[in-house]
Design an enzyme around this catalytic site. Structure first.
Site, PDB file in Angstrom:
ATOM      1  CB  CYS A 144      -1.568   0.950  -4.303  1.00  0.00           C
ATOM      2  SG  CYS A 144      -1.254  -0.734  -4.865  1.00  0.00           S
ATOM      3  CB  CYS A 174       0.810  -1.444  -2.589  1.00  0.00           C
ATOM      4  SG  CYS A 174       0.617  -1.145  -4.333  1.00  0.00           S
ATOM      5  CG  ASP A 175       0.185   0.747   0.671  1.00  0.00           C
ATOM      6  OD1 ASP A 175       1.261   0.142   0.752  1.00  0.00           O
ATOM      7  OD2 ASP A 175       0.043   1.805   0.033  1.00  0.00           O
TER       8      ASP A 175
END
Ligand code: NAP
Length: 313
Positions: A135, A138-139
């Site tokens: 992701c 997300c990261d």
């Protein structure tokens, strides 16, 4: 335990489940949605959605899902923000257990979608959250100014690459063939970025690093040669697996775990309908999932009418 038998329980809160909920609520079915703890489905992990009609400037994936949920709530849809623990579709009414509740329903729409697939190598599991991710949204931020890899050649890989190209210093797209399967428009966009380089015909043999990713071993698919390169993060974007563990033995699944359907939305169990990526491994678009949610709701209405007056039709 909710004692009353529900007309319709919808499992899943991506575009399929929420569209089904909106139609069902407006159709008087008073649906209950079990949204899952990770509400909103894959769009919650997406940035720019430019192909959902109605948003001429595009919309962020999470914003789109929040809007859909609010729209459902406007029509009185109720939500249980938990995962389904188990179902029993072998009797009527159908039974659905969440972590804290036991529900009975005359009909169910399964709209649990799909989740990212992984390469399946030991180092990937060991270093997940330490430079291995599925992701970028997300990261990606953790790798600002660093060198990163995206693995895969489909639309997901291009979306991840598009996002990461804005954050990373250098981005390599590693693909196992010498042709992308992603839409040309997305490929062109990614390739137009000056910090993006494509590595064709290579697979990841091993991700290197003790506590954090610091490199990869690549295998050339043509020559068989192994090479090594330093890298700070590896984003896996190689497709998806349907979320159907809880359905094993309850409805027919195909060999990859997708729910088998007839006429798009009928599962093998009467009263249990299906919508979205949980059965659709071909189109997998928010808009096709939403369309399937609508179709499933129409079939639920028809099914419930038939239950009330079985001699009709
Ligand atoms: P996908 O289209 O199935 O692509 C998966 C990619 O990963 C393929 O290029 C595949 O290689 C590669 N791959 C699979 N297993 C691998 C492995 N073990 N090792 C290395 N590479 C591997 O999956 P997706 O990209 O997630 O897209 C799924 C669907 O969602 C598609 O229909 C897509 O159009 C849709 N989608 C749309 C958007 C959008 O913005 N419109 C965004 C995301 C997804 P091969 O090419 O060799 O098979």
């Amino acid at each position: 335990m909710e004692s009353q038998v529900k007309k319709l329980v919808i499992i899943g809160s991506g575009p399929a489940g929420l569209t089904a909920a909106i139609y069902a609520a407006r159709g008087g079915l008073n649906p209950l949605v079990i949204s899952g703890r990770a509400q909103g489905g894959q769009l919650m992990l997406t940035t720019d959605v430019d192909d959902f009609p109605g948003f001429e400037e595009g919309i962020q994936g999470p914003d789109l899902m929040i809007k859909m949920r609010k729209q459902a709530e406007r029509f009185g849809v109720r939500f249980i923000d938990e995962d389904v623990a188990s179902v029993n579709f072998k009797q009527k009414p159908l039974e659905i257990k969440t972590e804290s509740q036991e529900l009975k329903a005359e009909s169910v729409i399964i709209a649990t979608g799909a989740q990212a697939s992984w390469l399946g190598i030991e180092s990937e599991t060991r270093l997940r959250g330490r430079g291995v991710s599925a992701c970028a949204v997300c990261d990606g931020f953790f790798f600002k100014g660093k060198n990163v890899i995206v693995v895969g050649g489909g639309d997901t890989a291009m979306r991840e690459a598009q996002h990461l190209s804005k954050i990373a210093s250098k981005l390599y797209v590693v693909h196992r063939r010498d042709q992308f399967r992603a839409q040309k428009a997305l490929v062109d966009l990614v390739l137009s970025k000056p910090n993006v380089e494509v590595i064709f015909n290579k697979t990841i043999e091993e991700i290197l690093g003790d506590n954090m990713v610091n490199g990869v071993k690549l295998k050339d698919k043509v020559s068989g040669q192994i090479s090594q390169m330093p890298i700070d993060a590896v984003f896996i974007a190689i497709g998806h697996k349907p979320s159907t563990e809880f359905l094993k033995g309850q409805v027919e699944l195909d060999e990859k775990g997708y729910v088998k359907v007839t006429d798009e939305v009928f599962s093998s169990v009467p009263g249990v309908f299906v919508a979205g990526d949980v059965s659709d491994f071909k189109y997998r678009q928010a808009v096709t999932a939403a369309g399937a949610g609508t179709k499933a709701t129409f079939e639920v209405e028809h099914y419930l009418e038939h239950l009330k007056s079985p001699t009709e039709n």
